[in-house]
Scaffold this motif. Structure first.
Motif, PDB file in Angstrom:
ATOM      1  N   HIS A 135     -11.554  24.920  23.163  1.00  0.00           N
ATOM      2  CA  HIS A 135     -10.978  24.022  22.153  1.00  0.00           C
ATOM      3  C   HIS A 135     -12.047  23.695  21.116  1.00  0.00           C
ATOM      4  O   HIS A 135     -13.193  23.405  21.470  1.00  0.00           O
ATOM      5  CB  HIS A 135     -10.457  22.734  22.794  1.00  0.00           C
ATOM      6  CG  HIS A 135      -9.358  22.962  23.786  1.00  0.00           C
ATOM      7  ND1 HIS A 135      -8.051  23.207  23.406  1.00  0.00           N
ATOM      8  CD2 HIS A 135      -9.387  23.011  25.146  1.00  0.00           C
ATOM      9  CE1 HIS A 135      -7.317  23.389  24.492  1.00  0.00           C
ATOM     10  NE2 HIS A 135      -8.095  23.278  25.551  1.00  0.00           N
ATOM     11  N   THR A 137     -12.650  21.726  17.064  1.00  0.00           N
ATOM     12  CA  THR A 137     -12.143  20.981  15.922  1.00  0.00           C
ATOM     13  C   THR A 137     -12.982  21.304  14.696  1.00  0.00           C
ATOM     14  O   THR A 137     -14.195  21.500  14.794  1.00  0.00           O
ATOM     15  CB  THR A 137     -12.177  19.462  16.159  1.00  0.00           C
ATOM     16  OG1 THR A 137     -13.500  19.067  16.548  1.00  0.00           O
ATOM     17  CG2 THR A 137     -11.190  19.053  17.227  1.00  0.00           C
ATOM     18  N   GLU A 141     -11.538  16.964  11.544  1.00  0.00           N
ATOM     19  CA  GLU A 141     -10.376  17.061  12.431  1.00  0.00           C
ATOM     20  C   GLU A 141     -10.650  16.350  13.752  1.00  0.00           C
ATOM     21  O   GLU A 141     -11.763  16.330  14.261  1.00  0.00           O
ATOM     22  CB  GLU A 141     -10.061  18.531  12.710  1.00  0.00           C
ATOM     23  CG  GLU A 141      -8.846  18.749  13.602  1.00  0.00           C
ATOM     24  CD  GLU A 141      -8.629  20.202  13.979  1.00  0.00           C
ATOM     25  OE1 GLU A 141      -7.555  20.524  14.500  1.00  0.00           O
ATOM     26  OE2 GLU A 141      -9.560  21.013  13.754  1.00  0.00           O
ATOM     27  N   ARG A 142      -9.606  15.751  14.316  1.00  0.00           N
ATOM     28  CA  ARG A 142      -9.663  15.181  15.664  1.00  0.00           C
ATOM     29  C   ARG A 142      -8.461  15.716  16.437  1.00  0.00           C
ATOM     30  O   ARG A 142      -7.390  15.914  15.868  1.00  0.00           O
ATOM     31  CB  ARG A 142      -9.657  13.654  15.616  1.00  0.00           C
ATOM     32  CG  ARG A 142     -10.840  13.074  14.884  1.00  0.00           C
ATOM     33  CD  ARG A 142     -10.861  11.546  14.910  1.00  0.00           C
ATOM     34  NE  ARG A 142      -9.635  10.940  14.409  1.00  0.00           N
ATOM     35  CZ  ARG A 142      -9.326  10.802  13.124  1.00  0.00           C
ATOM     36  NH1 ARG A 142     -10.161  11.252  12.199  1.00  0.00           N
ATOM     37  NH2 ARG A 142      -8.196  10.230  12.761  1.00  0.00           N
ATOM     38  N   LYS A 143      -8.656  15.936  17.720  1.00  0.00           N
ATOM     39  CA  LYS A 143      -7.609  16.609  18.495  1.00  0.00           C
ATOM     40  C   LYS A 143      -7.530  16.023  19.897  1.00  0.00           C
ATOM     41  O   LYS A 143      -8.555  15.712  20.516  1.00  0.00           O
ATOM     42  CB  LYS A 143      -7.914  18.107  18.575  1.00  0.00           C
ATOM     43  CG  LYS A 143      -6.873  18.946  19.292  1.00  0.00           C
ATOM     44  CD  LYS A 143      -7.330  20.399  19.435  1.00  0.00           C
ATOM     45  CE  LYS A 143      -7.488  21.084  18.105  1.00  0.00           C
ATOM     46  NZ  LYS A 143      -7.839  22.526  18.268  1.00  0.00           N
ATOM     47  N   THR A 157     -14.661  15.038  15.339  1.00  0.00           N
ATOM     48  CA  THR A 157     -14.908  16.004  14.281  1.00  0.00           C
ATOM     49  C   THR A 157     -15.938  17.057  14.682  1.00  0.00           C
ATOM     50  O   THR A 157     -16.888  16.770  15.416  1.00  0.00           O
ATOM     51  CB  THR A 157     -15.404  15.286  13.012  1.00  0.00           C
ATOM     52  OG1 THR A 157     -15.701  16.232  11.996  1.00  0.00           O
ATOM     53  CG2 THR A 157     -16.666  14.466  13.285  1.00  0.00           C
TER      54      THR A 157
END
Length: 340
Positions: A135, A137, A141-143, A157
């Motif tokens: 994974h 980012t 971006e944040r996920k 981020t």
């Protein structure tokens, strides 16, 4: 034995623009690959020593490759690639010719290691992350990721993480950046997070880990965690909620109290500064801005600032911070901000 240029063409499908810009690094890769070819004879070793000693830059380039070859991250990348790609070809070989000889497996592993090393040198650290990570980012971006065991991982981020949840293991390697974990407790299967210098073991908890170049910081929100150092696993500390610690190559810092609302504000898309230096605040906001920020006045760095900023609007946050400090902002093409 193929040279690095042949590998670029045959294995990486690269043309001239993909050649490494440093000719000495190219030569070092050629020699590295040649020396991996079984046992080099005396003539090859003499030629290598002559090349290596003819220029200090040759020595430095080859030493750098040897260090990369010994990196744990590279070994893990090779093993992962062997599982993902090599297993298919090996299974096909077994189907047609029975068990694959050990010599063939060794040759495949050696070739994979050399290709991974060459690609790493040619393409840089971002490729390592893409190769290893499950994974990732992007900047800004944040996920949120639901993990196989029911736990939840939230990546901040510019972060990357690799997962290992096979055969009862519950392990995450934070390859870059920062992550928060809300862990489903399981006494029989501890949940571990490793970073640059540290290993954090969950004892039913919610915590955050940030990986840095010089140290890993661990913040505990709920439950308990044990934190140790890779270089000395016996150096272990247990954290209580509201505490944090920093692990580097040489030591664990004293346990400190932390303002959880401020330290974990990024989970709600905010960043909070309270009487922090302008340089520190700007460095934090830069992590979320996919562009360049140039400070033209060094006198600003020690100015103290406070504020609560929206991470979904990083440019606006930088502008607001600058305005609060009495600094003008000029925007140039290419997302370049100049503060003066």
């Amino acid at each position: 034995m193929k040279t690095v240029r042949e590998y670029k063409s045959a294995e990486l499908e690269a043309d001239e623009p993909h050649r490494h810009p440093d000719a000495i690094t190219d030569e070092a890769l050629d020699w590295f690959m040649r020396l991996q070819d079984s046992t080099p004879d005396a003539a090859i070793l003499r030629d290598f020593e002559r090349w290596r000693r003819s220029d200090d830059r040759h020595l430095e380039a080859f030493d750098r490759l040897e260090r990369m070859h010994g990196m744990a991250s590279m070994r893990l990348a090779v093993e992962a690639d062997d599982r993902k790609r090599g297993a298919l070809s090996m299974n096909s070989h077994r189907a047609h010719a029975g068990t694959v000889p050990a010599r063939v497996r060794t040759m495949v592993a050696a070739a994979a290691a050399i290709i991974v090393l060459a690609v790493g040198v040619l393409q840089g650290p971002d490729l390592w992350l893409d190769w290893q990570a499950d994974h990732v980012t992007a900047v800004g971006e944040r996920k949120t990721i639901d993990l196989p065991d029911g736990s939840v991982m939230r990546l901040n981020t510019a972060s990357a993480a690799a997962l290992d949840f096979e055969d009862g293991r519950r392990s995450v390697r934070l390859l870059k950046g920062e992550a928060y974990f809300d862990v489903r407790h399981d006494d029989a299967h501890p949940f571990t997070v490793t970073a640059q210098f540290s290993e954090t073991v969950d004892i039913g908890t919610a915590f955050a880990v940030r990986r840095g170049d010089t140290g890993d910081s661990i913040v505990l929100e709920e439950g308990l965690v044990d934190v140790s150092r890779f270089s000395w696993p016996e150096d272990r500390v247990r954290l209580d909620p509201g505490q944090m610690i920093v692990a580097d190559e040489d030591s664990l810092s004293p346990v400190g109290e932390v303002d959880l609302a401020r330290a974990l504000a990024w989970l709600d898309g905010r960043i909070i500064f309270r009487e922090q230096s302008f340089a520190t605040a700007l460095a934090t906001l830069r992590r979320y801005y996919d562009g360049r920020v140039i400070v033209a006045d060094n006198r600003l760095k020690d100015l103290l600032v406070s504020g609560n900023y929206d991470l979904d609007q990083p440019e606006a946050a930088i502008r607001t911070l600058a305005e609060a400090a009495g600094v003008s902002v000029t925007r140039l093409p290419g997302r370049i901000l100049i503060l003066r």
